[in-house]
Design an enzyme around this catalytic site. Sequence first.
Site, PDB file in Angstrom:
ATOM      1  N   LYS A  69       0.836  -1.211   0.000  1.00  0.00           N
ATOM      2  CA  LYS A  69       0.000   0.000   0.000  1.00  0.00           C
ATOM      3  C   LYS A  69       0.868   1.258   0.000  1.00  0.00           C
ATOM      4  CE  LYS A  69      -2.179  -1.427   3.731  1.00  0.00           C
ATOM      5  NZ  LYS A  69      -1.566  -2.773   3.841  1.00  0.00           N
ATOM      6  N   THR A  70       1.829   1.295   0.913  1.00  0.00           N
ATOM      7  CA  THR A  70       2.724   2.452   0.983  1.00  0.00           C
ATOM      8  C   THR A  70       3.489   2.603  -0.332  1.00  0.00           C
ATOM      9  OG1 THR A  70       2.945   2.123   3.362  1.00  0.00           O
ATOM     10  CG2 THR A  70       4.646   3.451   2.294  1.00  0.00           C
TER      11      THR A  70
ATOM     12  N   ARG B  99       6.475  -8.241   1.719  1.00  0.00           N
ATOM     13  CA  ARG B  99       7.325  -7.835   2.856  1.00  0.00           C
ATOM     14  C   ARG B  99       7.971  -9.060   3.503  1.00  0.00           C
ATOM     15  NH1 ARG B  99       4.329  -4.440   6.656  1.00  0.00           N
ATOM     16  NH2 ARG B  99       5.089  -2.671   5.461  1.00  0.00           N
TER      17      ARG B  99
ATOM     18  N   THR C  93      -5.491  -1.362   7.185  1.00  0.00           N
ATOM     19  CA  THR C  93      -5.729  -2.800   7.255  1.00  0.00           C
ATOM     20  C   THR C  93      -7.165  -3.062   7.711  1.00  0.00           C
ATOM     21  OG1 THR C  93      -4.851  -2.705   9.488  1.00  0.00           O
ATOM     22  CG2 THR C  93      -3.334  -3.428   7.780  1.00  0.00           C
TER      23      THR C  93
ATOM     24  N   ASP D 179      -1.073   6.848   6.328  1.00  0.00           N
ATOM     25  CA  ASP D 179      -1.038   5.422   6.634  1.00  0.00           C
ATOM     26  C   ASP D 179      -1.905   5.187   7.873  1.00  0.00           C
ATOM     27  OD1 ASP D 179      -0.222   2.855   6.206  1.00  0.00           O
ATOM     28  OD2 ASP D 179       1.856   3.168   6.818  1.00  0.00           O
TER      29      ASP D 179
END
Length: 318
Positions: A55-56, A208, A149, A100
């Site tokens: 997302k980031t 990640r 999330t 975020d």
Amino acid sequence: MNEKNFYDRLRPLTFEEYPGQDKVCEHLKIYTQAALLRDKPLDHCLLHGPPGLGKTTLAGIIAQALNMPLRSTSGAIIEKVSDIVGILVNLEPGTILFIDEIHRVPRNVEEILYLAMEDYIVDVMVGQGLSARNMRMDLVPFTLIGATTQPSRLSAPLRDRFGIVEHLEYYNAQSLDLIIQRNSLLLGMEISSDASHLLSHRSRGTPRIANSLLKRIMDFALVKDKKRIDISIVEEALLAMEIDHYGLSKKDRMILQTIENRFKGGPVGIDSLAATLNEEPSTLEDIYEPYLIFSGYLQRTSRGRMLSDLGKSVLENR
Ligand SMILES: Nc1ncnc2c1ncn2[C@@H]1O[C@H](COP(=O)(O)OP(=O)(O)O)[C@@H](O)[C@H]1O
Ligand SMILES: [Mg+2]
């Protein structure tokens, strides 16, 4: 290389460098191109999905595609109205403002955001008591990108103000394989195709996790004086890190095991489960549960969490 440098080097800057999430990328490419053609800011955009899926990274790619400055902050550090107002009034025209964990902004901050998003204005109260008055300030046009999330924790009026809402899903092994191969090369180490294939199946669908496992595997390769990552070094490293055949970590298995042993397979409420595991309920819900549910090991029912038959079989064979 510290953690931050390591991950910064691997962060894709363009859609071309970002495998997977095909639907999401297809949409965002069209919307960014249209915004450029219209010469208008991109609509506000909400990206939701489990942690570590990009997302980031996407927020950065969007800013790059629009050739606009990126200003990043987090719902976790915006505590007061003055925090968000301070950010909003200092934006340059067209800025991509990335928030975020946007579900964590307090309600009064959300209220500032509604008006800012809709009309590019902020209303604040200045002064106190009898001399208190409302002050309205105009903002430059900007695009808010929110990441979360937990989209259900956003208030409906805030959610409704995002013209673009995209959900990120877990990656398939092919996309992770591409990411692993690219990143090995970026880090200056070749990886055999069976090694990256294996790693792609043990990374829980999450770039990640693939990256952090790759980092540890490179440590193993270095110490064992290997010039190239082969399957034996991946197997050795995964075993040492206690990642099982399904890609589950020790903690994942402990969660499944606890439901089986302490709660007879469930259903068990999230609070009791968290207390038994000595975790915050939100950590279980945000970090661990989504993949266990996605993979079908865990079921979420109205009476609580239950181990599925598949989950039981994972505990039996490792
Ligand atoms: N599609 C992708 N291709 C390559 N790397 C990715 C991709 N998505 C995420 N990553 C990498 O995975 C890590 C986590 O991504 P991030 O954007 O921080 O996830 P999120 O914000 O959803 O938690 C970063 O190091 C990023 O570079
Ligand atoms: Mg992020």
